[in-house]
Design a protein around this motif. Structure first.
Motif, PDB file in Angstrom:
ATOM      1  N   MET A   1       0.866  -1.331   0.126  1.00  8.34           N
ATOM      2  CA  MET A   1       0.004   0.018  -0.314  1.00  8.34           C
ATOM      3  C   MET A   1       0.693   1.210   0.025  1.00  8.34           C
ATOM      4  SD  MET A   1      -3.177  -0.519  -0.160  1.00  8.34           S
ATOM      5  CE  MET A   1      -3.855   0.987   0.412  1.00  8.34           C
ATOM      6  N   GLN A   2       2.044   1.118   0.657  1.00  9.51           N
ATOM      7  CA  GLN A   2       2.841   2.185   0.891  1.00  9.51           C
ATOM      8  C   GLN A   2       3.380   2.874  -0.642  1.00  9.51           C
ATOM      9  OE1 GLN A   2       5.711   1.086   3.411  1.00  9.51           O
ATOM     10  NE2 GLN A   2       5.106   2.484   5.256  1.00  9.51           N
ATOM     11  N   GLN A   3       3.529   1.724  -1.406  1.00  7.44           N
ATOM     12  CA  GLN A   3       4.196   2.203  -2.870  1.00  7.44           C
ATOM     13  C   GLN A   3       2.981   2.924  -3.842  1.00  7.44           C
ATOM     14  OE1 GLN A   3       6.597   1.895  -4.587  1.00  7.44           O
ATOM     15  NE2 GLN A   3       5.989   2.393  -6.276  1.00  7.44           N
ATOM     16  N   LYS A   4       1.720   2.527  -3.338  1.00  6.47           N
ATOM     17  CA  LYS A   4       0.650   3.093  -4.115  1.00  6.47           C
ATOM     18  C   LYS A   4       0.369   4.680  -3.560  1.00  6.47           C
ATOM     19  CE  LYS A   4      -1.661  -1.031  -5.481  1.00  6.47           C
ATOM     20  NZ  LYS A   4      -2.885  -1.847  -5.325  1.00  6.47           N
ATOM     21  N   LEU A   5       0.626   4.720  -2.208  1.00  8.38           N
ATOM     22  CA  LEU A   5       0.494   6.045  -1.625  1.00  8.38           C
ATOM     23  C   LEU A   5       1.549   7.303  -2.033  1.00  8.38           C
ATOM     24  CD1 LEU A   5      -1.135   4.878   1.685  1.00  8.38           C
ATOM     25  CD2 LEU A   5      -2.308   5.994  -0.215  1.00  8.38           C
ATOM     26  N   GLN A   6       2.602   6.454  -2.401  1.00 12.97           N
ATOM     27  CA  GLN A   6       3.830   7.306  -2.667  1.00 12.97           C
ATOM     28  C   GLN A   6       3.499   8.482  -3.615  1.00 12.97           C
ATOM     29  OE1 GLN A   6       7.015   6.859  -1.103  1.00 12.97           O
ATOM     30  NE2 GLN A   6       7.647   8.985  -2.299  1.00 12.97           N
ATOM     31  N   PRO A   7       3.648   9.787  -3.585  1.00 10.73           N
ATOM     32  CA  PRO A   7       3.313  10.713  -4.356  1.00 10.73           C
ATOM     33  C   PRO A   7       4.025  10.682  -5.649  1.00 10.73           C
ATOM     34  CG  PRO A   7       4.530  11.734  -2.356  1.00 10.73           C
ATOM     35  CD  PRO A   7       4.272  10.219  -2.085  1.00 10.73           C
ATOM     36  N   ILE A   8       3.670  10.861  -6.688  1.00  5.98           N
ATOM     37  CA  ILE A   8       4.523  10.875  -8.096  1.00  5.98           C
ATOM     38  C   ILE A   8       5.355  12.228  -8.198  1.00  5.98           C
ATOM     39  CG2 ILE A   8       4.480  10.729 -10.526  1.00  5.98           C
ATOM     40  CD1 ILE A   8       3.343   8.208  -8.949  1.00  5.98           C
ATOM     41  N   VAL A   9       6.658  11.960  -8.183  1.00 10.56           N
ATOM     42  CA  VAL A   9       7.741  12.993  -8.286  1.00 10.56           C
ATOM     43  C   VAL A   9       7.986  13.298  -9.671  1.00 10.56           C
ATOM     44  CG1 VAL A   9       9.720  14.073  -7.539  1.00 10.56           C
ATOM     45  CG2 VAL A   9       8.389  12.725  -5.727  1.00 10.56           C
ATOM     46  N   LYS A  10       8.309  12.055 -10.358  1.00 13.49           N
ATOM     47  CA  LYS A  10       8.718  11.900 -11.713  1.00 13.49           C
ATOM     48  C   LYS A  10       7.980  11.272 -12.696  1.00 13.49           C
ATOM     49  CE  LYS A  10      12.676  14.517 -10.912  1.00 13.49           C
ATOM     50  NZ  LYS A  10      13.027  15.542 -11.853  1.00 13.49           N
ATOM     51  N   ASP A  11       7.755  11.475 -13.840  1.00 11.40           N
ATOM     52  CA  ASP A  11       7.434  10.705 -14.935  1.00 11.40           C
ATOM     53  C   ASP A  11       8.344  10.026 -15.863  1.00 11.40           C
ATOM     54  OD1 ASP A  11       4.388  10.093 -14.897  1.00 11.40           O
ATOM     55  OD2 ASP A  11       4.350  12.488 -14.778  1.00 11.40           O
ATOM     56  N   LEU A  12       8.440   8.684 -15.780  1.00  9.43           N
ATOM     57  CA  LEU A  12       9.477   8.186 -16.787  1.00  9.43           C
ATOM     58  C   LEU A  12       8.598   7.268 -17.903  1.00  9.43           C
ATOM     59  CD1 LEU A  12      12.246   6.945 -18.078  1.00  9.43           C
ATOM     60  CD2 LEU A  12      12.079   5.196 -16.401  1.00  9.43           C
ATOM     61  N   VAL A  13       9.051   7.934 -19.032  1.00  7.08           N
ATOM     62  CA  VAL A  13       7.996   7.241 -20.358  1.00  7.08           C
ATOM     63  C   VAL A  13       9.083   6.440 -21.209  1.00  7.08           C
ATOM     64  CG1 VAL A  13       6.516   7.683 -22.311  1.00  7.08           C
ATOM     65  CG2 VAL A  13       6.354   9.299 -20.183  1.00  7.08           C
ATOM     66  N   ASN A  94       7.798  18.469 -23.119  1.00  6.16           N
ATOM     67  CA  ASN A  94       7.977  17.203 -22.773  1.00  6.16           C
ATOM     68  C   ASN A  94       7.041  16.521 -22.758  1.00  6.16           C
ATOM     69  OD1 ASN A  94      10.671  17.894 -22.257  1.00  6.16           O
ATOM     70  ND2 ASN A  94      10.545  17.227 -20.035  1.00  6.16           N
ATOM     71  N   LYS A  95       6.224  16.269 -24.088  1.00 11.19           N
ATOM     72  CA  LYS A  95       5.068  15.424 -24.366  1.00 11.19           C
ATOM     73  C   LYS A  95       5.160  14.546 -25.448  1.00 11.19           C
ATOM     74  CE  LYS A  95       2.059  19.337 -22.848  1.00 11.19           C
ATOM     75  NZ  LYS A  95       1.525  18.527 -21.647  1.00 11.19           N
ATOM     76  N   VAL A  96       4.570  13.415 -25.280  1.00 12.24           N
ATOM     77  CA  VAL A  96       4.397  12.431 -26.225  1.00 12.24           C
ATOM     78  C   VAL A  96       3.177  12.404 -27.064  1.00 12.24           C
ATOM     79  CG1 VAL A  96       4.746   9.913 -26.873  1.00 12.24           C
ATOM     80  CG2 VAL A  96       6.176  10.842 -24.959  1.00 12.24           C
ATOM     81  N   LEU A  97       3.028  12.331 -28.287  1.00 11.17           N
ATOM     82  CA  LEU A  97       1.792  12.424 -29.008  1.00 11.17           C
ATOM     83  C   LEU A  97       1.578  11.331 -29.730  1.00 11.17           C
ATOM     84  CD1 LEU A  97       2.806  15.483 -28.659  1.00 11.17           C
ATOM     85  CD2 LEU A  97       1.287  16.309 -30.335  1.00 11.17           C
ATOM     86  N   CYS A  98       0.450  10.555 -29.524  1.00 13.15           N
ATOM     87  CA  CYS A  98       0.125   9.568 -30.207  1.00 13.15           C
ATOM     88  C   CYS A  98      -1.117   9.760 -31.332  1.00 13.15           C
ATOM     89  CB  CYS A  98      -0.686   8.340 -28.982  1.00 13.15           C
ATOM     90  SG  CYS A  98       0.690   8.199 -27.924  1.00 13.15           S
ATOM     91  N   ALA A  99      -1.227   8.527 -32.019  1.00 12.25           N
ATOM     92  CA  ALA A  99      -2.075   8.648 -33.392  1.00 12.25           C
ATOM     93  C   ALA A  99      -3.370   8.928 -32.826  1.00 12.25           C
ATOM     94  CB  ALA A  99      -1.910   7.406 -34.096  1.00 12.25           C
ATOM     95  N   ASN A 100      -3.759   8.494 -31.882  1.00 19.14           N
ATOM     96  CA  ASN A 100      -5.240   8.473 -31.449  1.00 19.14           C
ATOM     97  C   ASN A 100      -5.551   9.720 -30.602  1.00 19.14           C
ATOM     98  OD1 ASN A 100      -4.261   7.845 -28.969  1.00 19.14           O
ATOM     99  ND2 ASN A 100      -6.038   6.542 -28.623  1.00 19.14           N
ATOM    100  N   GLY A 101      -4.677  10.552 -30.577  1.00 18.58           N
ATOM    101  CA  GLY A 101      -4.735  11.900 -29.692  1.00 18.58           C
ATOM    102  C   GLY A 101      -4.271  11.770 -28.120  1.00 18.58           C
TER     103      GLY A 101
END
Length: 396
Positions: A1-13, A94-101
Motif C-alpha cells: 500500500m505504501q508504494q501506491k500512496l507514494q506521491p509521484i515526483v517524476k514521470d519516466l516514459v 516534454n510530451k509524447v503525442l500518439c495517433a489517436n490523440g
C-alpha cells in the motif's frame, strides 16, 4: 500500500518494447523506484526476440516461444501500458503525442523502437514488397505463404529477398527449410521452390569476417539459393497478364530481371521521420545520436537504445546483441538521472560471439577472425542461450 500512496515526483516514459526496454522493465520490477511513475507506450502488445525469429520461421519455435508478452512484463514493473502508435514528440513541453490523440507527459523519456527497412527510394517496393519489420506484418505474410504452399504444394513458387546482410541470409535459409519440409511431407519435389537473394554489395554480410562470408555463400550455393551479388533492385511491378497467381517483376540497375511471387525486403535500416522533426540530433539515416551514457546529444532528458540509437563514440552494427547488452546500462542511467545522480558511461564490446542459424538445426559460430562451420551442437548452444534469455520474461 505504501508504494501506491507514494506521491509521484517524476514521470519516466518508455517508447517501444524493444530488447533494451524489456530488460529495463524487468529490472524496474525487481528494483522499484518510489515516486516514479513508469509508462510504456508501444505499437504492439508483444515484441519479437530477434535471436529466435529465424528459428520460428524455420518451424523450430512457436509464436509464443519467440515473443515477449509486454502486458505481464508491464504489470511486473508496475508500469502504465498504452498500446498506441507514437507520431510526434513535443520536446519543449516534454510530451509524447500518439495517433489517436493520446498525450503523455514525461520528465525523462527513453526510446527503443527498433528500425524499419528503407524502401522509399525503390519504385514499387513500398506497395509490393513485404518489409522485415514490423515483425508482426512479416509473420502475417509468412503464415499466409506457408498455408498457401500447404494447400497447393504441386504449384511452383518463387521467392525473392532483397538484402544480403545477416537478416536476409537467415531469412532465406529459414524460409527454404520450412517450405522444403512442407514439400517433402506432401511428396512434392523441392525444385517447386525457388529463392533469389539480391545483394547490392559484391559480398554477402559485409559486416562479418571473410571466413563467415565464404561459409555462408557456400551454404547458400549448396542449398540451391540463387545469389545475385552487386545487384541493386530499382523497380518492382506486378505482371498483369497472368491471372492464376500473383507475379511480380523485379528489375535491377544492371538490367537483370527476375519474376517472383513474393518479395521480402531486408535492406539497410531506417528510422521514422518524427524523430528528426521533433528536433532530436540524428545521423544521416535518422537514428538518434547518443553519448556513452545512452543520452541524446541534443536533449539530456531523452535516452535511446537498440537499433534506433547510434552511439557517437562507439558505432556498432544494428544487431540484437547490442540492444540486449544496452539494457542494464540504460536501466542504471535512467535510475541515476531520476535520482539526480551523475550518469555512467557505457562502452560496448567490439568483438562478440555471433551464432548464425542455417535453418536446418545447425549454426555457424563466429567471433572476430575465428569461425566455426555449421554444427548441430552450435545450434543447441544457441537454442539454450535464446531460451534462457526468454525465460527471464515469463510471468505466471
Amino acid at each position: 500500500m505504501q508504494q501506491k500512496l507514494q506521491p509521484i515526483v517524476k514521470d519516466l516514459v518508455l517508447i517501444g518494447g524493444g530488447h533494451s526496454h524489456a530488460i529495463v522493465l524487468r529490472m524496474f520490477g525487481m528494483k522499484l523506484l518510489p515516486g516514479v511513475r513508469l509508462t510504456l507506450i508501444t505499437a504492439a502488445k508483444n515484441t519479437a526476440y530477434s535471436g529466435m525469429l529465424p528459428g520460428h520461421i524455420a518451424g523450430f519455435y512457436s509464436h509464443d516461444e519467440c515473443h515477449i508478452d509486454l502486458r505481464p512484463l508491464a504489470n511486473f514493473a508496475q508500469a502504465q501500458l498504452y498500446i498506441e502508435t507514437v507520431v510526434a514528440l513535443d520536446l519543449e513541453n516534454n510530451k509524447v503525442l500518439c495517433a489517436n490523440g493520446l498525450v503523455v507527459d514525461f520528465d525523462v523519456l527513453s526510446i527503443d523502437i527498433g528500425s524499419t527497412p528503407a524502401t522509399v527510394s525503390v519504385s514499387g517496393a513500398a506497395e509490393y514488397a513485404i518489409a522485415a519489420k514490423p515483425v508482426s506484418q512479416l509473420l502475417e505474410h509468412w503464415y499466409e505463404l506457408i498455408e498457401a504452399v500447404g494447400k497447393n504444394p504441386q504449384e511452383s513458387i518463387s521467392i525473392a529477398i532483397a538484402g544480403g546482410g545477416a537478416g536476409g541470409v537467415e531469412l532465406a535459409l529459414s524460409m527454404q527449410s520450412h517450405l522444403h519440409q512442407i514439400l517433402r511431407q506432401t511428396q512434392q519435389p523441392i525444385q517447386n521452390l525457388e529463392i533469389h537473394l539480391f545483394q547490392r554489395d559484391t559480398e554477402l554480410m559485409p559486416n562479418y569476417h571473410s571466413s563467415v562470408r565464404h561459409q555462408i555463400q557456400q551454404i547458400l550455393t549448396e542449398r540451391g539459393i540463387k545469389i545475385h551479388l552487386g545487384e541493386t533492385v530499382c523497380n518492382i511491378a506486378p505482371i498483369t497478364h497472368r491471372e492464376t497467381k500473383e507475379i511480380f517483376e523485379i528489375k535491377c540497375e544492371s538490367g537483370l530481371t527476375v519474376e517472383c511471387n513474393k518479395i521480402f525486403w531486408v535492406t539497410q535500416a531506417s528510422a521514422p521521420e518524427w524523430l528528426k522533426i521533433a528536433g532530436l540530433g540524428t545521423d544521416e539515416q535518422g537514428f538518434i545520436l547518443v553519448e556513452d551514457t545512452l543520452q541524446s546529444q541534443t536533449h539530456p532528458q531523452v535516452f535511446a537504445a537498440g537499433d534506433i540509437a547510434t552511439m557517437v563514440n562507439h558505432p556498432r552494427p544494428k544487431a540484437g546483441v547490442f540492444a540486449v547488452r544496452q539494457g542494464k546500462p540504460l536501466f542504471e542511467n535512467l535510475q541515476r538521472i531520476l535520482l539526480g545522480k551523475s550518469l555512467k558511461p557505457y562502452k560496448p564490446q567490439k568483438q562478440y560471439l555471433s551464432l548464425i542459424g542455417t535453418g536446418d538445426g545447425r549454426a555457424i559460430a563466429t567471433r572476430g577472425v575465428i569461425t566455426l562451420p555449421p554444427h548441430k551442437l552450435l545450434w543447441r548452444y544457441k537454442d539454450w542461450i535464446d531460451r534462457s534469455f526468454m525465460e527471464r520474461f515469463r510471468f505466471e
